[in-house]
Write an enzyme that holds these catalytic residues in place. Structure first.
Site, PDB file in Angstrom:
ATOM      1  N   ASP A   1       0.681  -1.223   0.060  1.00  0.00           N
ATOM      2  CA  ASP A   1       0.145  -0.012   0.059  1.00  0.00           C
ATOM      3  C   ASP A   1       0.665   1.146  -0.103  1.00  0.00           C
ATOM      4  OD1 ASP A   1       1.005  -0.744   2.533  1.00  0.00           O
ATOM      5  OD2 ASP A   1      -0.470   0.608   3.377  1.00  0.00           O
ATOM      6  N   GLU A   2       0.236   2.251  -0.489  1.00  0.00           N
ATOM      7  CA  GLU A   2       0.776   3.770  -0.372  1.00  0.00           C
ATOM      8  C   GLU A   2       2.323   3.710  -0.732  1.00  0.00           C
ATOM      9  OE1 GLU A   2      -2.114   5.585   3.282  1.00  0.00           O
ATOM     10  OE2 GLU A   2      -0.651   4.207   4.115  1.00  0.00           O
TER      11      GLU A   2
END
Ligand SMILES: *[C@@H]1O[C@H](CO)[C@@H](O)[C@H](O)[C@H]1NC(C)=O
Ligand SMILES: *[C@@H]1O[C@H](CO)[C@@H](O)[C@H](O)[C@H]1NC(C)=O
Ligand SMILES: *[C@@H]1O[C@H](CO)[C@@H](O)[C@H](O)[C@H]1NC(C)=O
Length: 541
Positions: A338-339
């Site tokens: 993620d991210e």
């Protein structure tokens, strides 16, 4: 049969007949639930109760194995569960009241447990583990029947919740008949031990409370940017340099204890080693792993995500994940994904060259996919399955079938569920259940109102939703507030993932949850209040 098998093993044959008879009881459960005495949480699939009551005496009651059971006293998982549940039912009261005199009427002397198939006493629970059970409460011997020990654990919890003390303090249970199995096979809690270290003791408490709410997965987000508390055998430098201190570390023995404590409660441990982003702490102990960021032509001294273009990155990760696959018995490893911040990658001239050579242009999602693909292949080469956060799906051109996608972004999450399942990937839903977001009032109602299958899609697509997770990220959470922030808020998610989809009545849920919260308190869980009121045994805290 309304029960949703979701493509996972359905209610076993033996129970199917009983369950078929109990179809009306699914509706009856709503009626029974309206009775002031029934305080089960989460609500079982079907419950029939009667006004006939039995009494129990702490001195005379015991858990036993039926003579036909495939499990016996040599199954230590069950023996320990019997001890625990005896204490949950009587321990505290015995201390305070001595053994109450039995009142007139029929006595319940024994709960006889029968495991029908190979019990799986010494194995680890799996996503496909059978947790169904039937519980027949009548005097003088009640019976709890399940295919595997996992169902016995869930049934013992239900049995303990049926028992109450009458006006005179006598332990009492109504004759009843319960047929139960979960709606979803993956019912998780995410804890974050990087932003704050959580003591083993507080993790044990969490596992206790999870069992009271029939959760079966602890998603252990064990490392992240701020600290690396996992002590690796192969790369001890990671925690030596990356943990907050030498006492903020999970040793191999700590990890084994957590896995075993969880196993005894029918709970899987799914470890998450998030990469290529969220890895600042990895860089402390592992040189030449993170990407050097540039300021124009010169390195800025800062580091970004894991460097996806060096071979040394992958030889490190391959050894590291080989270790993880032997330390954690579960079939699944969570790989994060993620991210990922692309700015640092974009600033690095070596990466710019690599992008040109690969024909990626300026599309860093392609670089991210390239990295994730190598790591996903690594995991399948060591015979494990992968879970990833939704970006890995969103940004990938292709992804190995069977990769589980965890949907976490709250905006448009039902559309994301539609897209992911349309592409044929299994889904874990956590977007509406970020318990680190706190607000005034009873936010459990908001979690409770969610239905994990309320997205547009075919029946086939819905079967791909394997469950959900309540996530408690650790920026503002350590051992001081972990328990009250989780419970009973996570209980709402617990019922949503276990109980039939039609169990949604807020008024009855409020009544049961209030009692359940007091029950958790009595069992040593510092669950916060649902609303104004009191519990009988607050002195326990
Ligand atoms: C249990 O039995 C009592 C006494 O007969 C009755 O009042 C109560 O409604 C029963 N509870 C349930 C849940 O059936
Ligand atoms: C890295 O690995 C690739 C593929 O195995 C190989 O072609 C390349 O020469 C290696 N590069 C270095 C610097 O070792
Ligand atoms: C993975 O499973 C295959 C087939 O069961 C087996 O041949 C192989 O040795 C296993 N690999 C590892 C690393 O366990």
């Amino acid at each position: 049969m309304e029960h949703r098998g979701l493509g996972w093993p359905r209610l076993p044959r033996l129970l199917e007949l009983l369950a078929a008879l109990a179809v009306q009881a699914v509706r009856a459960s709503a009626i029974a639930a309206a009775s002031p005495d029934l305080s089960l949480w989460p609500m079982p699939l079907s419950v029939q109760t009667t006004p006939r009551v039995l009494h129990l005496s702490p001195d005379n009651f015991f858990f036993g194995h039926s003579s036909t059971s495939k499990a016996g006293p040599s199954c230590s998982l069950l023996q320990e569960a019997f001890r625990r549940y005896y204490d949950y039912i009587f321990g505290f009261y015995k201390w305070h009241h001595g053994s109450a005199d039995l009142r007139v009427g029929v006595e319940l002397q024994q709960l006889q447990v029968s495991v029908v198939l190979e019990p799986e006493c010494d194995t680890f629970p799996k996503i496909s583990s059978d947790e169904s059970y039937t519980l027949l409460v009548k005097g003088p011997v009640a019976s709890l029947t399940a295919n595997r020990v996992w169902g016995v654990l869930r049934g013992l919890e239900t049995f303990s919740q049926l028992i109450y003390q009458d006006f005179y303090g006598t332990f009492t249970v109504n004759e009843s008949n319960i047929v139960d199995s979960p709606r979803f096979p993956h019912r998780g809690i995410l804890i974050d031990t990087s932003r704050h270290f959580l003591s083993i003791k507080s993790i044990f408490k969490t596992l206790d409370a999870m069992a009271f709410n029939k959760f079966n997965v602890l998603h252990w987000h064990i490392v992240d940017d701020p600290s690396f508390p996992y002590q690796s055998i192969t790369f001890p430098g990671l925690s030596e340099k990356g943990s907050y201190s030498s006492s903020h570390v999970y040793t191999p023995n700590d990890v084994r204890m957590v896995i075993e404590y969880a196993r005894l409660r029918g709970i899987r441990i799914v470890p998450e080693f998030d990469s290529p982003g969220h890895t600042q702490s990895w860089g402390e102990g592992q040189k030449d792993l993170l990407t050097p960021c540039y300021n124009g032509k010169d390195p800025s001294g800062a580091f970004g995500p894991i460097n996806p273009i060096w071979n040394t990155t992958y030889s490190f990760l391959s050894k590291f994940f080989k270790e993880i696959s032997t330390v954690f018995p579960d079939e699944f490893i969570h790989l994060g994904g993620d991210e990922v911040d692309f700015d640092c990658w974009a600033s690095n001239p070596e990466i710019q060259d690599f992008m040109r050579n690969k024909g990626f242009g300026r599309n860093f999602k392609k670089l991210e996919s390239f990295y994730m693909q190598v790591v996903l292949d690594m995991i399948s080469a060591i015979n494990k399955s992968s879970i990833v956060w939704q970006e890995v799906f969103d940004d990938a051109s292709k992804l190995m079938p069977g990769t589980v996608i965890q949907v976490w972004k709250v905006e448009d999450y039902t559309r994301e569920q539609s897209k992911v399942t349309e592409a044929g990937f299994p889904v874990i839903l956590s977007a509406p259940w970020y318990l680190d977001w706190i607000s005034y009032g009873q936010d459990w109602k908001k979690y409770y109102a969610v239905d994990p299958l309320s997205f547009e899609g075919s029946q086939e697509q819905k079967k791909l939703v394997i469950g959900g997770e309540a996530c408690l990220w650790g920026e503002y959470v350590d051992a001081t507030n972990l328990t009250p922030r989780l419970w009973p808020r996570a209980s709402a998610v617990g019922e949503r993932l276990w109980s039939h989809k039609d169990v949604r009545g807020l008024e009855d849920a409020y009544r049961r949850l209030t009692i359940h919260r007091c029950r958790m308190l009595r069992r040593g869980i510092a669950a916060e209040p649902v609303f104004t009121g009191y519990c009988d045994h607050e002195d326990r805290m």
